[in-house]
Design a protein around this motif. Structure first.
Motif, PDB file in Angstrom:
ATOM      1  N   GLU A   1     -17.651 -13.834 -27.402  1.00 50.90           N
ATOM      2  CA  GLU A   1     -17.530 -14.350 -28.758  1.00 50.90           C
ATOM      3  C   GLU A   1     -18.601 -15.397 -29.062  1.00 50.90           C
ATOM      4  O   GLU A   1     -19.082 -15.493 -30.174  1.00 50.90           O
ATOM      5  CB  GLU A   1     -16.144 -14.954 -28.955  1.00 50.90           C
ATOM      6  N   MET A   2     -18.958 -16.152 -28.038  1.00 55.78           N
ATOM      7  CA  MET A   2     -19.990 -17.176 -28.188  1.00 55.78           C
ATOM      8  C   MET A   2     -21.222 -16.897 -27.347  1.00 55.78           C
ATOM      9  O   MET A   2     -22.242 -17.552 -27.506  1.00 55.78           O
ATOM     10  CB  MET A   2     -19.435 -18.547 -27.784  1.00 55.78           C
ATOM     11  N   VAL A   3     -21.116 -15.965 -26.421  1.00 57.35           N
ATOM     12  CA  VAL A   3     -22.205 -15.704 -25.493  1.00 57.35           C
ATOM     13  C   VAL A   3     -22.542 -14.224 -25.441  1.00 57.35           C
ATOM     14  O   VAL A   3     -21.726 -13.366 -25.802  1.00 57.35           O
ATOM     15  CB  VAL A   3     -21.854 -16.189 -24.069  1.00 57.35           C
ATOM     16  N   TYR A   4     -23.756 -13.969 -25.000  1.00 57.51           N
ATOM     17  CA  TYR A   4     -24.195 -12.597 -24.734  1.00 57.51           C
ATOM     18  C   TYR A   4     -24.755 -12.575 -23.324  1.00 57.51           C
ATOM     19  O   TYR A   4     -25.581 -13.415 -22.955  1.00 57.51           O
ATOM     20  CB  TYR A   4     -25.267 -12.170 -25.737  1.00 57.51           C
ATOM     21  N   LEU A   5     -24.275 -11.646 -22.502  1.00 61.54           N
ATOM     22  CA  LEU A   5     -24.692 -11.563 -21.108  1.00 61.54           C
ATOM     23  C   LEU A   5     -25.645 -10.386 -20.926  1.00 61.54           C
ATOM     24  O   LEU A   5     -25.327  -9.257 -21.312  1.00 61.54           O
ATOM     25  CB  LEU A   5     -23.482 -11.367 -20.193  1.00 61.54           C
ATOM     26  N   ARG A   6     -26.791 -10.663 -20.358  1.00 55.26           N
ATOM     27  CA  ARG A   6     -27.751  -9.616 -20.003  1.00 55.26           C
ATOM     28  C   ARG A   6     -28.138  -9.799 -18.536  1.00 55.26           C
ATOM     29  O   ARG A   6     -28.015 -10.906 -17.988  1.00 55.26           O
ATOM     30  CB  ARG A   6     -28.987  -9.676 -20.887  1.00 55.26           C
ATOM     31  N   PRO A   7     -28.600  -8.734 -17.873  1.00 52.42           N
ATOM     32  CA  PRO A   7     -28.988  -8.886 -16.468  1.00 52.42           C
ATOM     33  C   PRO A   7     -30.042  -9.975 -16.295  1.00 52.42           C
ATOM     34  O   PRO A   7     -31.013 -10.046 -17.049  1.00 52.42           O
ATOM     35  CB  PRO A   7     -29.556  -7.505 -16.119  1.00 52.42           C
TER      36      PRO A   7
ATOM     37  N   GLY B   1     -18.639 -27.729 -20.373  1.00 52.14           N
ATOM     38  CA  GLY B   1     -17.482 -28.233 -21.102  1.00 52.14           C
ATOM     39  C   GLY B   1     -17.418 -27.804 -22.554  1.00 52.14           C
ATOM     40  O   GLY B   1     -16.724 -28.438 -23.359  1.00 52.14           O
ATOM     41  N   ARG B   2     -18.107 -26.719 -22.911  1.00 54.07           N
ATOM     42  CA  ARG B   2     -18.124 -26.272 -24.312  1.00 54.07           C
ATOM     43  C   ARG B   2     -17.471 -24.901 -24.506  1.00 54.07           C
ATOM     44  O   ARG B   2     -17.582 -24.300 -25.557  1.00 54.07           O
ATOM     45  CB  ARG B   2     -19.567 -26.255 -24.819  1.00 54.07           C
ATOM     46  N   GLY B   3     -16.802 -24.394 -23.481  1.00 55.63           N
ATOM     47  CA  GLY B   3     -16.051 -23.149 -23.628  1.00 55.63           C
ATOM     48  C   GLY B   3     -16.795 -21.899 -23.237  1.00 55.63           C
ATOM     49  O   GLY B   3     -16.223 -20.811 -23.306  1.00 55.63           O
TER      50      GLY B   3
ATOM     51  N   MET C   1      -7.959 -14.248 -22.393  1.00 55.76           N
ATOM     52  CA  MET C   1      -8.797 -14.580 -23.546  1.00 55.76           C
ATOM     53  C   MET C   1      -7.963 -15.207 -24.657  1.00 55.76           C
ATOM     54  O   MET C   1      -8.396 -16.150 -25.320  1.00 55.76           O
ATOM     55  CB  MET C   1      -9.514 -13.327 -24.045  1.00 55.76           C
ATOM     56  N   ASP C   2      -6.744 -14.714 -24.836  1.00 49.08           N
ATOM     57  CA  ASP C   2      -5.893 -15.251 -25.889  1.00 49.08           C
ATOM     58  C   ASP C   2      -5.490 -16.691 -25.602  1.00 49.08           C
ATOM     59  O   ASP C   2      -5.240 -17.470 -26.524  1.00 49.08           O
ATOM     60  CB  ASP C   2      -4.649 -14.384 -26.041  1.00 49.08           C
ATOM     61  N   ALA C   3      -5.455 -17.049 -24.320  1.00 46.85           N
ATOM     62  CA  ALA C   3      -5.087 -18.411 -23.954  1.00 46.85           C
ATOM     63  C   ALA C   3      -6.031 -19.430 -24.563  1.00 46.85           C
ATOM     64  O   ALA C   3      -5.644 -20.574 -24.801  1.00 46.85           O
ATOM     65  CB  ALA C   3      -5.076 -18.552 -22.431  1.00 46.85           C
ATOM     66  N   PHE C   4      -7.263 -19.018 -24.847  1.00 46.84           N
ATOM     67  CA  PHE C   4      -8.219 -19.928 -25.453  1.00 46.84           C
ATOM     68  C   PHE C   4      -8.739 -19.392 -26.785  1.00 46.84           C
ATOM     69  O   PHE C   4      -9.821 -19.759 -27.237  1.00 46.84           O
ATOM     70  CB  PHE C   4      -9.379 -20.200 -24.488  1.00 46.84           C
ATOM     71  N   GLY C   5      -7.946 -18.516 -27.410  1.00 46.85           N
ATOM     72  CA  GLY C   5      -8.244 -18.097 -28.765  1.00 46.85           C
ATOM     73  C   GLY C   5      -9.449 -17.209 -28.907  1.00 46.85           C
ATOM     74  O   GLY C   5     -10.121 -17.232 -29.940  1.00 46.85           O
ATOM     75  N   MET C   6      -9.757 -16.399 -27.893  1.00 46.39           N
ATOM     76  CA  MET C   6     -10.922 -15.528 -27.959  1.00 46.39           C
ATOM     77  C   MET C   6     -10.507 -14.098 -28.266  1.00 46.39           C
ATOM     78  O   MET C   6      -9.443 -13.645 -27.850  1.00 46.39           O
ATOM     79  CB  MET C   6     -11.700 -15.587 -26.646  1.00 46.39           C
ATOM     80  N   HIS C   7     -11.361 -13.389 -28.975  1.00 47.45           N
ATOM     81  CA  HIS C   7     -11.069 -12.027 -29.369  1.00 47.45           C
ATOM     82  C   HIS C   7     -11.403 -11.021 -28.263  1.00 47.45           C
ATOM     83  O   HIS C   7     -12.302 -11.253 -27.452  1.00 47.45           O
ATOM     84  CB  HIS C   7     -11.882 -11.650 -30.614  1.00 47.45           C
ATOM     85  N   VAL C   8     -10.676  -9.925 -28.276  1.00 42.38           N
ATOM     86  CA  VAL C   8     -10.990  -8.786 -27.415  1.00 42.38           C
ATOM     87  C   VAL C   8     -12.155  -8.020 -28.028  1.00 42.38           C
ATOM     88  O   VAL C   8     -12.190  -7.788 -29.241  1.00 42.38           O
ATOM     89  CB  VAL C   8      -9.760  -7.861 -27.275  1.00 42.38           C
TER      90      VAL C   8
ATOM     91  N   THR D   1      -7.860 -19.855 -38.057  1.00 42.15           N
ATOM     92  CA  THR D   1      -9.248 -20.022 -38.476  1.00 42.15           C
ATOM     93  C   THR D   1     -10.142 -19.228 -37.546  1.00 42.15           C
ATOM     94  O   THR D   1      -9.687 -18.645 -36.570  1.00 42.15           O
ATOM     95  CB  THR D   1      -9.650 -21.506 -38.429  1.00 42.15           C
ATOM     96  N   SER D   2     -11.431 -19.195 -37.864  1.00 39.60           N
ATOM     97  CA  SER D   2     -12.372 -18.498 -37.005  1.00 39.60           C
ATOM     98  C   SER D   2     -12.387 -19.147 -35.634  1.00 39.60           C
ATOM     99  O   SER D   2     -12.663 -20.328 -35.493  1.00 39.60           O
ATOM    100  CB  SER D   2     -13.785 -18.553 -37.599  1.00 39.60           C
ATOM    101  N   LYS D   3     -12.074 -18.376 -34.601  1.00 41.28           N
ATOM    102  CA  LYS D   3     -12.043 -18.926 -33.260  1.00 41.28           C
ATOM    103  C   LYS D   3     -13.455 -19.320 -32.824  1.00 41.28           C
ATOM    104  O   LYS D   3     -13.650 -20.336 -32.180  1.00 41.28           O
ATOM    105  CB  LYS D   3     -11.462 -17.899 -32.300  1.00 41.28           C
ATOM    106  N   LYS D   4     -14.411 -18.490 -33.186  1.00 37.70           N
ATOM    107  CA  LYS D   4     -15.780 -18.812 -32.840  1.00 37.70           C
ATOM    108  C   LYS D   4     -16.197 -20.128 -33.491  1.00 37.70           C
ATOM    109  O   LYS D   4     -16.837 -20.971 -32.862  1.00 37.70           O
ATOM    110  CB  LYS D   4     -16.713 -17.691 -33.278  1.00 37.70           C
TER     111      LYS D   4
END
Length: 347
Positions: free
Chosen positions: A32-38, A152-154, A237-244, A322-325
């Protein structure tokens, strides 16, 4: 959830292949906040730039030099596995312990796009790893290393359950792991609580396994783990309000399993309350006592209780709607502002 070793499960474990592939396609993973690439060797210099090894002994138990050397080795191993070659050390690993390394990316503060994707994610945060991937035991260790200003920013909470979902997913979609574990120095209580919220269970302590040079004493190393039939990424993920994000590897099956678990929990709560609903000959649901309206009302309440029992979102409903992001970004920006003011006061 307690695992029951049924005969079918044990037979399935005995029949499954336990050799890791000679080459692997490391997938991109979206958060939701990050993008992972190799991760690549070109990213290693960026780890120095963002001060990723600051306070390494407090976070992972290694000294700064050892942490940096380990990260370099992990990235080389990851690239080598993706290329189907050895890591170039000249010494083969007899246990074939592989590693996958991803670079964590996010959008810059001035980015207008609300979507974190391969195009908009241009800010480098750090790396996340699956280390010591053991095909025989179907086990791996997970570790996140972030730059000093990104802790510490999620971001770890966003990335870890998505990587773990990939790790537990069956091949070829994932690695088909049975166990994922973490090791946490005893004084790193913050990470310890985060791992527990993601579903890790304390499983042991290595006494005096680490040396804390700052405090001048040894410290214990806590080990936590979770198993493939215990880990629920949806709940984590729901524990910290993040979307699937169902496009991520393994997520559709995990979502289906989560819904199945909820359905079972609902039936258990209904049975415990005495409001057991059974299908009639035509498949319609009727209640045994013949007091339909009241029982349906009870069923709806209990079903809602089942859903709410799975929701561990620690903040109020207004924040949840509200928007979780946006919530996480606000949290991160506020902390960055406070840090900037603190730095200015120190000068």
């Amino acid at each position: 959830m307690i695992m029951v070793e049924t005969d079918d499960r044990l037979q399935g474990e005995q029949d499954r292949p336990r050799e890791l592939p000679a080459r692997i396609d490391i997938p991109d993973i979206r958060g939701e906040m990050v993008y992972l690439r190799p991760a690549t060797q070109q990213d290693l210099e960026k780890m120095d730039t963002i001060d990723a090894y600051v306070n390494a002994s407090g976070l992972t138990g290694k000294d700064r030099v050892a942490e940096r050397a380990a990260v370099h080795a992990w990235v080389l191993r990851s690239e080598a596995w993706a290329n189907g070659t050895d890591a170039g050390s000249g010494i083969d690993d007899p246990e074939q312990r592989r590693t996958i390394a991803w670079s964590l990316m996010t959008t810059t503060d001035d980015c207008e796009s609300e979507t974190v994707d391969a195009q908009s994610a241009t800010e480098f945060l750090g790396m996340i790893f699956l280390i010591d991937i053991d095909g025989w035991a179907r086990s791996a260790r997970i570790q996140v290393i972030l730059g000093k200003d990104y802790r510490g920013r999620g971001y770890s909470r966003d990335a870890m359950p998505r990587v773990m979902t990939y790790g537990f997913a069956e091949p070829p979609e994932g690695l088909g792991l049975h166990r994922i574990w973490v090791a946490v120095p005893e004084k790193n209580t913050r990470s310890y609580s985060v791992y527990q919220s993601l579903g890790f269970v304390p499983s042991g302590v290595s006494r005096h396994a680490l040396w804390d040079n700052r405090l001048g004493k040894y410290q214990d190393l806590n080990v936590l783990d979770t198993l493939d039939d215990e880990f629920d990424p949806v709940r984590a993920m729901d524990a910290f309000g993040m979307h699937v994000i169902t496009s991520n590897p393994g997520m559709e099956k995990a979502l289906s399993q989560h819904e199945h678990t909820l359905a079972i929990r609902k039936q258990q709560l209904l049975a415990e309350s005495g409001a057991v609903m059974e299908p009639d000959a035509q498949g319609d649901t009727t209640d045994k006592a013949g007091i339909g309206e009241r029982m349906r009302s009870d069923s709806e309440r209990i079903a809602q209780d089942a859903v709410e029992s799975e929701n561990t979102w620690p903040y109020n409903s207004a924040e949840r709607n509200t928007s979780k992001k946006a919530w996480w970004r606000t949290l991160g920006h506020d902390r960055m502002k406070r840090r900037a003011h603190t730095d200015a006061d120190d000068q």
